[in-house]
Design a protein around this motif. Structure first.
Motif, short mmCIF file in Angstrom:
data_model
loop_
_atom_site.label_atom_id
_atom_site.label_comp_id
_atom_site.label_asym_id
_atom_site.label_seq_id
_atom_site.Cartn_x
_atom_site.Cartn_y
_atom_site.Cartn_z
N THR A 1 -6.93 5.05 4.43
CA THR A 1 -8.22 5.74 4.59
C THR A 1 -8.53 5.95 6.06
O THR A 1 -7.84 5.44 6.94
CB THR A 1 -9.35 4.90 3.97
OG1 THR A 1 -9.62 3.78 4.84
CG2 THR A 1 -9.00 4.40 2.58
N ARG B 1 10.44 14.18 4.28
CA ARG B 1 9.08 13.75 4.59
C ARG B 1 8.30 14.89 5.24
O ARG B 1 8.86 15.75 5.91
CB ARG B 1 9.11 12.52 5.51
CG ARG B 1 9.60 11.26 4.81
CD ARG B 1 9.85 10.13 5.78
NE ARG B 1 8.79 10.04 6.77
CZ ARG B 1 9.01 9.77 8.05
NH1 ARG B 1 10.24 9.56 8.50
NH2 ARG B 1 8.01 9.70 8.90
N CYS C 1 -4.63 14.87 11.73
CA CYS C 1 -5.92 14.28 11.34
C CYS C 1 -6.52 13.44 12.46
O CYS C 1 -7.73 13.22 12.49
CB CYS C 1 -5.78 13.46 10.06
SG CYS C 1 -4.95 11.86 10.28
N CYS D 1 -0.81 6.23 7.68
CA CYS D 1 -0.71 7.68 7.55
C CYS D 1 -0.66 8.08 6.08
O CYS D 1 0.27 7.71 5.36
CB CYS D 1 0.55 8.18 8.26
SG CYS D 1 0.76 9.96 8.20
N GLU D 2 -1.66 8.87 5.67
CA GLU D 2 -1.77 9.22 4.25
C GLU D 2 -0.81 10.31 3.81
O GLU D 2 -0.71 10.60 2.61
CB GLU D 2 -3.22 9.61 3.92
CG GLU D 2 -3.68 10.92 4.51
CD GLU D 2 -4.41 10.77 5.83
OE1 GLU D 2 -5.37 11.52 6.05
OE2 GLU D 2 -4.02 9.91 6.64
N VAL D 3 -0.07 10.93 4.76
CA VAL D 3 0.93 11.94 4.36
C VAL D 3 2.36 11.47 4.64
O VAL D 3 3.30 12.20 4.36
CB VAL D 3 0.68 13.30 5.05
CG1 VAL D 3 -0.67 13.86 4.64
CG2 VAL D 3 0.80 13.20 6.56
N ARG E 1 0.84 -1.19 0.00
CA ARG E 1 0.00 0.00 0.00
C ARG E 1 0.88 1.25 0.00
O ARG E 1 1.89 1.30 0.70
CB ARG E 1 -0.90 0.02 1.23
CG ARG E 1 -1.90 -1.13 1.31
CD ARG E 1 -2.65 -1.08 2.63
NE ARG E 1 -3.75 -2.03 2.70
CZ ARG E 1 -3.66 -3.25 3.23
NH1 ARG E 1 -2.50 -3.67 3.73
NH2 ARG E 1 -4.70 -4.07 3.26
N LYS E 2 0.49 2.24 -0.76
CA LYS E 2 1.15 3.53 -0.72
C LYS E 2 0.39 4.44 0.25
O LYS E 2 -0.73 4.13 0.67
CB LYS E 2 1.19 4.16 -2.11
CG LYS E 2 2.04 3.38 -3.10
CD LYS E 2 2.02 4.04 -4.47
CE LYS E 2 2.88 3.25 -5.46
NZ LYS E 2 2.82 3.83 -6.83
N ALA E 3 0.99 5.60 0.58
CA ALA E 3 0.34 6.52 1.52
C ALA E 3 -1.07 6.89 1.05
O ALA E 3 -2.01 6.98 1.86
CB ALA E 3 1.19 7.77 1.69
N ALA E 4 -1.23 7.08 -0.24
CA ALA E 4 -2.53 7.49 -0.78
C ALA E 4 -3.60 6.40 -0.65
O ALA E 4 -4.79 6.68 -0.81
CB ALA E 4 -2.39 7.89 -2.24
N ASP E 5 -3.19 5.17 -0.35
CA ASP E 5 -4.15 4.07 -0.22
C ASP E 5 -4.78 4.01 1.18
O ASP E 5 -5.76 3.29 1.37
CB ASP E 5 -3.46 2.73 -0.51
CG ASP E 5 -2.95 2.65 -1.93
OD1 ASP E 5 -3.65 3.12 -2.84
OD2 ASP E 5 -1.84 2.11 -2.13
#
Length: 555
Positions: A55, A212, A218, A226-228, A49-53
Motif C-alpha cells: 500500500t 515483469r 508512483c 512495489c505493487e506492480v 505478502r504479494k504485490a497486491a498487498d
C-alpha cells in the motif's frame, strides 16, 4: 500467505538445506539451490505478502513499521554508542530491516552500485588504519564480476555505464529510468563545478524484463513495497522461481531462535516459532544463514552451547564484531519552479568523482553523491521531517509553506565508507527480549571520525552543486554520529585466516563444515554506500559453490 503450489516437507524430514531469511541473499540462494534439485526450506520471520498487498499508507509503513515487524514494541532492540554504557530501547529500531518474504529487497530504495576494484584491496593500497580492522577481501572484483552481471540480468537492473564504472562483461539489460528534475539539476550543478553526473543504476525496471512489468512512477519506492513488481526484489525476481521448482518451501511467520549442533559438531536442525507461536524444529543436512548483518550474528550468539560456548562459528571471536553502516550526509534546496520530484523512482543521476580514497584529503574514505526527493517523497514524511528550518511548524503559514514548498524541493545525498571497528558490534542484550521471547540484539556503534569527515566533505560539494543549479534557498542537515542503520555489514566477515574471520571465501563457516553464512555480515569493507548489489552477487557466487560442494558430497 502461503502459495499452494510450493513444495511441502515434514519437520522430521532431513531436507538438504534450511535457509534462514528470504531477502537479498536468502532469496537468491533458495532459487539457485532448489532449481538445481536440492530440497530447501526457507524460514522467514515476516509474512508472505504479494504485490497486491503493498500500500501507500504512510502511517502504517513509515510510522507503525508495517514492513519492519511492527517496530520496537515487538523487536526491543537496544542501542548504545559505547560499551561502558547500558544499552536502551530507542524509539526506532537501530537495525533497520524488513520482516517480510523478500526481506529488505522489498522496501529498499534500489540504488544498485557495483563495488569497484579498489573496494576489495584497499588495505594493500593504503596500508593499515590505526585502531581499525581494515583488511583486504579474500576475493577480487574480477572474481565477482560474472555474478554482478547475473544480478543485472536475472534480478533486473536499469542503467548505462558511467565514466568511473569498473569493467563489465555484459551491458545493462534495460536502459536507465527517465531523468527526473532532481537528476537534471544535479547534472547542471555538477557540470558547473567540474564534476560528472551519470545515469543511476537502479534495481527497478525501466522496460518489461523477464516477464515483469516496468515502473509506473508512483513514487512510493523508498520504504514501500512495489505493487506492480517493477522493483527487483527477491520476492519479485527469485522466490517465484524457487517455489515453481517443486523443491522449495517458503515458511513465512517462522522466527528462528536456535541452530542446533550434534555431538559431531555439525548442524543438525533449526528451532523456530511457527505462526501459532509454538516451538518447532526442522532437520537439515546443511544450514545457510542469510538473516542480515545484525540478525545472523544475533542468531549465532543465541545458539551457543557447551561445544560452542561463545556462539556458533565463533572460535575467532569475530561473530558480531566489525559492524559497518555506511555514512551519509544530506543537503537540500528549494527552487523557484515546481520540480514535482515526488513522482517516479528516488534516484536518476549519481556522481562518482570522489569514489576513491585520497590521502590529500587528510582522512580515509570515498563515496558517491545522488539527487533524490528523500523527505519530499511523501506528504506526511515531508511535513514531519523535510521542511526548511525557517518554516513554521503549525497553523495557516505552515500549511501555505507545505503546499508551496513540497513540489519545489529536492535533496542531494552523500554516501560514504564505514570503517570496521571492534567497538562497533552486535551482542546479546542481557535483559530485553523480543515478542517471541528471543534475547534481543544489542547494538554498540559510533562512527569513525574519518567516516564523518568524508560525509562532510561530500556535503560541501552537494551544497555547491545545489547553489550552482539555481537554488533559491539551500541548507545542510547536520552530520552526526549515527544511532541506526539499514546497511548492516561485516559482523561475520569472510577471510582466509580462520583466526580473523568467520567464513571462508565461499561462505562456509571455518568451524562448522555444514553451516554457511551469506548476507551483509560477510563483508570485509563497507563499499561506498550501496551494498545490496554486492550482497546479491555474493549470493549467486556462494550458491554456485555450495551446490557444487553438495554434489561432490563435501557437505
Amino acid at each position: 500467505m502461503a502459495n499452494e503450489t510450493q513444495a511441502s516437507f515434514r519437520n522430521d524430514q532431513e531436507v538438504d538445506f534450511v535457509i534462514v531469511g528470504s531477502g537479498s541473499a536468502g532469496g537468491i540462494i533458495a532459487k539457485e539451490l532448489s532449481t538445481k534439485g536440492f530440497d530447501v526450506v526457507v524460514l522467514e520471520q515476516g509474512p508472505f505478502r504479494k504485490a497486491a498487498d503493498f500500500t501507500h499508507d504512510e502511517l502504517s509503513v513509515l510510522v507503525l513499521h508495517e514492513l519492519m515487524g511492527g517496530g520496537q514494541k515487538n523487536n526491543q532492540q537496544t542501542f548504545r554508542d559505547d560499551e561502558s554504557k547500558v544499552a536502551v530501547v530507542q524509539p526506532n529500531p537501530p537495525a533497520e530491516y524488513a520482516q517480510t518474504v523478500g526481506g529488505s529487497s522489498v522496501h529498499f530504495t534500489a540504488n544498485f552500485w557495483r563495488f569497484h576494484e579498489v573496494d576489495f584491496k584497499e588495505r594493500s593500497l593504503l596500508g593499515p588504519i590505526s585502531g581499525t580492522n581494515f583488511a583486504d577481501w579474500p576475493i577480487s572484483y574480477a572474481e565477482l564480476e560474472p555474478y554482478y552481471s547475473r544480478v543485472d540480468w536475472e534480478i533486473g537492473v536499469s542503467g548505462a555505464p558511467g565514466p568511473f564504472d569498473p569493467p563489465r562483461s555484459r551491458p545493462f539489460p534495460v536502459p536507465p529510468l527517465p531523468v527526473k528534475s532532481s537528476g537534471a539539476l544535479l547534472e547542471k550543478g555538477a557540470k558547473a563545478i567540474g564534476l560528472h553526473a551519470q545515469p543511476a543504476p537502479m534495481a527497478i525496471l525501466s522496460q518489461p524484463h523477464n516477464g515483469r512489468a516496468p515502473c509506473i512512477n508512483c513514487g512510493y519506492c523508498m520504504s514501500f513495497g512495489c505493487e506492480v513488481g517493477a522493483k527487483s526484489s527477491t520476492l519479485a525476481a527469485m522466490i517465484p522461481q524457487a517455489m515453481a521448482s517443486g523443491h522449495c518451501e517458503i515458511r513465512a511467520e517462522c522466527a528462528v531462535f536456535r541452530v542446533v549442533t550434534g555431538e559431531n559438531g555439525r548442524v543438525s536442525e533449526v528451532l523456530y516459532y511457527g505462526p501459532d507461536g509454538k516451538e518447532q524444529a526442522q532437520k537439515a543436512k546443511a544450514v545457510v544463514l542469510s538473516a542480515n548483518g545484525a540478525e545472523t550474528a544475533r542468531l549465532l550468539l543465541n545458539s551457543a552451547n557447551s561445544k560452542f560456548p561463545d556462539g556458533l562459528a565463533n572460535s575467532s571471536g569475530f561473530v558480531g564484531r566489525n559492524l559497518m553502516f555506511n555514512g551519509h550526509s544530506a543537503a537540500t534546496a528549494l527552487f523557484e519552479h515546481a520540480l514535482n520530484d515526488y513522482k517516479g523512482v528516488q534516484v536518476t543521476r549519481i556522481i562518482h568523482d570522489f569514489y576513491d580514497s585520497d590521502p590529500a584529503r587528510g582522512f580515509y574514505g570515498g563515496g558517491g553523491i545522488d539527487a533524490r526527493p528523500l523527505f519530499v517523497s511523501t506528504p506526511a514524511m515531508y511535513a514531519l521531517a523535510g521542511m526548511a528550518p525557517d518554516a513554521p511548524t503549525w497553523g495557516k503559514e505552515f500549511k501555505e509553506r507545505l503546499a508551496h514548498d513540497y513540489a519545489r524541493q529536492m535533496f542531494v545525498i552523500g554516501h560514504t565508507t564505514s570503517l570496521a571497528l571492534d567497538s562497533n558490534n552486535i551482542t546479546i542484550d542481557p535483559t530485553h527480549k523480543d515478542r517471541w521471547g528471543r534475547p534481543s540484539l544489542r547494538m554498540t556503534y559510533k562512527d569513525h571520525p574519518d567516516d564523518l569527515a568524508m560525509a562532510k566533505f561530500l556535503q560541501g560539494y552537494s551544497m555547491q552543486m545545489l547553489e550552482a543549479a539555481g537554488a533559491t534557498q539551500s541548507w545542510a542537515m547536520p552530520v552526526h554520529a549515527q544511532n541506526a542503520g539499514a546497511h548492516l555489514l561485516g559482523t561475520c566477515r569472510m577471510g582466509d585466516d580462520s583466526g580473523t574471520s568467520v567464513v571462508d571465501k565461499y561462505h562456509r563457516s571455518h568451524d562448522i563444515p555444514n553451516l554457511f553464512i551469506c548476507d551483509g555480515s560477510s563483508f570485509v569493507t563497507s563499499g561506498r554506500g550501496q551494498p545490496t548489489m554486492t550482497i546479491m552477487a555474493l549470493a549467486f557466487r556462494a550458491a554456485e559453490h555450495i551446490a557444487a560442494a553438495a554434489q561432490r558430497n563435501e557437505i
